[in-house]
Design a protein around this motif. Structure first.
Motif, mmCIF file in Angstrom:
data_model
loop_
_atom_site.group_PDB
_atom_site.id
_atom_site.type_symbol
_atom_site.label_atom_id
_atom_site.label_comp_id
_atom_site.label_asym_id
_atom_site.label_seq_id
_atom_site.Cartn_x
_atom_site.Cartn_y
_atom_site.Cartn_z
ATOM 1 N N TYR A 277 0.849 -1.192 0.000
ATOM 2 C CA TYR A 277 0.000 0.000 0.000
ATOM 3 C C TYR A 277 0.886 1.243 0.000
ATOM 4 N N GLN A 278 0.730 2.077 -1.025
ATOM 5 C CA GLN A 278 1.389 3.379 -1.118
ATOM 6 C C GLN A 278 2.890 3.317 -0.816
ATOM 7 N N ASN A 279 3.601 2.618 -1.674
ATOM 8 C CA ASN A 279 5.066 2.548 -1.614
ATOM 9 C C ASN A 279 5.609 1.799 -0.399
ATOM 10 N N LYS A 280 4.742 1.106 0.320
ATOM 11 C CA LYS A 280 5.198 0.361 1.488
ATOM 12 C C LYS A 280 4.579 -1.032 1.490
ATOM 13 N N VAL A 281 5.272 -1.959 2.142
ATOM 14 C CA VAL A 281 4.766 -3.321 2.302
ATOM 15 C C VAL A 281 4.613 -3.596 3.794
ATOM 16 N N TYR A 282 3.419 -4.024 4.190
ATOM 17 C CA TYR A 282 3.089 -4.281 5.592
ATOM 18 C C TYR A 282 3.044 -5.791 5.837
ATOM 19 N N VAL A 283 3.701 -6.221 6.921
ATOM 20 C CA VAL A 283 3.700 -7.633 7.305
ATOM 21 C C VAL A 283 3.217 -7.711 8.752
ATOM 22 N N PHE A 284 2.042 -8.309 8.946
ATOM 23 C CA PHE A 284 1.412 -8.351 10.266
ATOM 24 C C PHE A 284 1.652 -9.699 10.937
ATOM 25 N N GLY A 285 2.214 -9.656 12.163
ATOM 26 C CA GLY A 285 2.367 -10.874 12.948
ATOM 27 C C GLY A 285 3.261 -11.895 12.282
ATOM 28 N N GLY A 286 2.902 -13.177 12.446
ATOM 29 C CA GLY A 286 3.696 -14.260 11.897
ATOM 30 C C GLY A 286 4.106 -15.243 12.982
ATOM 31 N N PHE A 287 4.993 -16.137 12.615
ATOM 32 C CA PHE A 287 5.434 -17.196 13.528
ATOM 33 C C PHE A 287 6.954 -17.240 13.525
ATOM 34 N N SER A 288 7.558 -17.222 14.724
ATOM 35 C CA SER A 288 9.018 -17.232 14.824
ATOM 36 C C SER A 288 9.431 -17.754 16.194
ATOM 37 N N GLY A 289 10.452 -18.589 16.207
ATOM 38 C CA GLY A 289 10.963 -19.098 17.475
ATOM 39 C C GLY A 289 9.951 -19.910 18.250
ATOM 40 N N GLY A 290 9.036 -20.555 17.544
ATOM 41 C CA GLY A 290 8.053 -21.401 18.212
ATOM 42 C C GLY A 290 6.847 -20.667 18.754
ATOM 43 N N ILE A 291 6.751 -19.354 18.533
ATOM 44 C CA ILE A 291 5.620 -18.591 19.053
ATOM 45 C C ILE A 291 5.090 -17.633 17.984
ATOM 46 N N ALA A 292 3.831 -17.235 18.164
ATOM 47 C CA ALA A 292 3.244 -16.222 17.289
ATOM 48 C C ALA A 292 3.808 -14.851 17.654
ATOM 49 N N MET A 293 3.735 -13.909 16.712
ATOM 50 C CA MET A 293 4.360 -12.598 16.878
ATOM 51 C C MET A 293 3.315 -11.488 16.987
ATOM 52 N N ASN A 295 4.574 -8.291 16.134
ATOM 53 C CA ASN A 295 5.212 -7.247 15.335
ATOM 54 C C ASN A 295 4.427 -6.930 14.071
ATOM 55 N N CYS A 296 4.386 -5.649 13.728
ATOM 56 C CA CYS A 296 3.955 -5.224 12.400
ATOM 57 C C CYS A 296 5.140 -4.499 11.778
ATOM 58 N N ASP A 297 5.789 -5.136 10.817
ATOM 59 C CA ASP A 297 6.960 -4.557 10.163
ATOM 60 C C ASP A 297 6.547 -3.939 8.835
ATOM 61 N N VAL A 298 7.148 -2.794 8.526
ATOM 62 C CA VAL A 298 6.774 -2.027 7.337
ATOM 63 C C VAL A 298 8.029 -1.751 6.519
ATOM 64 N N TYR A 299 8.025 -2.199 5.256
ATOM 65 C CA TYR A 299 9.178 -1.951 4.383
ATOM 66 C C TYR A 299 8.857 -0.796 3.444
ATOM 67 N N ASP A 300 9.718 0.231 3.463
ATOM 68 C CA ASP A 300 9.569 1.409 2.605
ATOM 69 C C ASP A 300 10.294 1.146 1.288
ATOM 70 N N LEU A 301 9.545 1.054 0.200
ATOM 71 C CA LEU A 301 10.137 0.733 -1.102
ATOM 72 C C LEU A 301 10.937 1.893 -1.683
ATOM 73 N N ILE A 302 10.687 3.110 -1.219
ATOM 74 C CA ILE A 302 11.454 4.267 -1.685
ATOM 75 C C ILE A 302 12.782 4.359 -0.942
ATOM 76 N N GLU A 303 12.710 4.308 0.384
ATOM 77 C CA GLU A 303 13.921 4.415 1.202
ATOM 78 C C GLU A 303 14.676 3.090 1.291
ATOM 79 N N LYS A 304 14.009 1.996 0.922
ATOM 80 C CA LYS A 304 14.582 0.648 0.995
ATOM 81 C C LYS A 304 15.084 0.338 2.402
ATOM 82 N N ASN A 305 14.143 0.436 3.331
ATOM 83 C CA ASN A 305 14.494 0.200 4.733
ATOM 84 C C ASN A 305 13.258 -0.296 5.479
ATOM 85 N N TRP A 306 13.495 -1.077 6.534
ATOM 86 C CA TRP A 306 12.409 -1.573 7.372
ATOM 87 C C TRP A 306 12.102 -0.584 8.489
#
Length: 435
Positions: A277-293, A295-306
């Protein structure tokens, strides 16, 4: 920007924001109840306009604002300098274009005069297989095209170069970048053959499949976040690989050149969809280290940074989401159905429904379908009410972005099965297994 209370004729200065629509509404204390009663079908997330500035933060905030003003003034000066160059360039382009159009008009007038009065014309250029004696409209069109090419010479090359320079110039300024358009960028279902670098493509138009061996420095897995982004590219993050190891890598794949660009890493994560959405990619939750997460991580496609958004209200995995005009409707395990407002950066529970580990959200027009062990149906203008419509016998984990075409939605699961969902009958059909 002058703030006013949403209520007509109210002269009180607003003290509250209500994030019930795409744009936040400003209200005074007196009219907040009236506003809620006027639109009971909306979610009213009320926030105060004012927030206290801690004493120990004042100096850093003052420093930031002063530096930002200096930076913006420098950008302003630089832009004005470039703008003058652009104006000269546009004038040159305008003169050249108008001259060429006038030349073409004169050429057509001359030919028309010959057709009307002389009843014959001089043709310097001949089409292949054209008559040596007679002339027709195709011959005229060919003659005009060839003569026009001879007149304009190298001018068009200059024009094209100037336009390209102008576009490149404006894109060097952050405030001149327009949003990369989302419309019609999704046309295929993409996923990897687990444990390989082979990208599988399922074209929903003709139900055709292709595979591409890409140059990743490591094998790709399943249940990664994959979404199409503008520029005919794929964004890929996380996923499982062999022996249930979870990846923290992020990549961008150019679907035309089949080249791979490695991006900055983020949390190790699987079981979470990626959502553009609008030059960014949103990733909600997920599974890591045996547990649910959470975190909501957002990647900026213009700045190329999380970056990060507000943490989810609860830990959740197997997340899928659909964009509702700047708000993501998120489903996840277990029984998680929330709305996330991008501008307001807040979450609100939508409804209490059964959301299993096997879930998929499909939006077709105003209709919404939550597909899992049961299928719930709803609509975008009333997110509170969902109908338990059908029990489903086909269920597998998926983080795929469904592709809607007409009355059908297509998606894949972690076992490389491709499904077709009928939005009318609510039937799910496994139509293909790839990989």
């Amino acid at each position: 920007m002058e703030l006013k209370c949403l209520s007509p004729c109210c002269k009180k200065y607003p003290s509250l924001y209500c994030y019930c629509t795409e744009e936040p509404q400003t209200l005074c204390n007196k009219h907040i109840i009236e506003h809620k009663d006027s639109s009971p079908h909306l979610f009213h997330n009320i926030k105060t306009i004012y927030r206290v500035i801690p004493i120990h933060k004042r100096f850093s905030m003052i420093t930031y604002l002063q530096e930002e003003i200096i930076s913006l003034k420098q950008k302003q000066k630089s832009f004005m300098s470039e703008l003058q160059k652009v104006q000269v360039m546009i004038n040159t382009i305008s003169i050249t274009v108008l001259q060429n159009i006038n030349n073409k008009i004169r050429m057509c007038h001359s030919l028309l005069k010959n057709v009307l009065h002389v009843k014959k014309i001089n043709t310097l250029y001949r089409r292949i297989n054209s008559s040596d004696k007679n002339v027709n409209v195709k011959d005229l069109r060919f003659e005009i095209m060839k003569k026009f090419d001879a007149i304009k010479g190298k001018n068009w090359k200059i024009i094209y170069d100037d336009i390209k320079n102008f576009v490149d110039m404006t894109q060097n300024f952050n405030y001149c970048r327009s949003d990369l358009k989302q419309e019609n960028i999704d046309d295929c279902v993409y996923f990897f053959k687990p444990g390989t670098t082979t990208l599988l493509e399922f074209d929903v138009k003709g139900c055709n499949t292709k595979s591409f061996n890409l140059t990743f420095n490591e094998n790709q897995g399943y249940l990664a976040g994959i979404c199409k982004i503008p520029g005919n590219k794929l964004f890929i993050t996380g996923g499982y690989v062999n022996n249930m190891l979870i990846k923290d890598c992020t990549f961008m794949v150019d679907l035309e050149s089949k080249t791979v660009e490695e991006l900055k890493k983020t949390h190790k994560r699987a079981m979470a969809s990626a959502n553009y959405y609008q030059n960014k990619v949103y990733v909600f939750g997920g599974f890591s280290g045996g547990i649910a997460m959470r975190n909501c991580d957002v990647y900026d496609l213009i700045e190329k940074n999380w970056g990060s958004a507000t943490m989810l209200p609860t830990s959740v995995c197997n997340t899928n989401a659909v964009n509702l005009k700047g708000r993501f409707l998120i489903a996840g395990y277990q029984n998680f159905l929330y709305l996330y407002d991008v501008k307001g950066n807040w979450y609100q529970e939508v409804a209490k429904v059964l959301v299993s580990a096997y879930n998929m959200i499909v939006k077709n027009g105003e209709k919404l379908f939550l597909i899992g062990v049961r299928i719930y149906t709803g609509n975008t203008y009333d997110l509170k009410n969902w109908k338990d419509s059908k029990k489903l016998s086909i269920s597998e984990n998926s983080t795929c972005k469904p592709i809607v075409r007409g009355n059908y939605a297509f998606y894949s699961d972690w076992k490389s099965n491709v499904y077709r969902f009928n939005c009318s009958t609510l039937d799910v059909e496994k139509i293909m297994t790839l990989g």
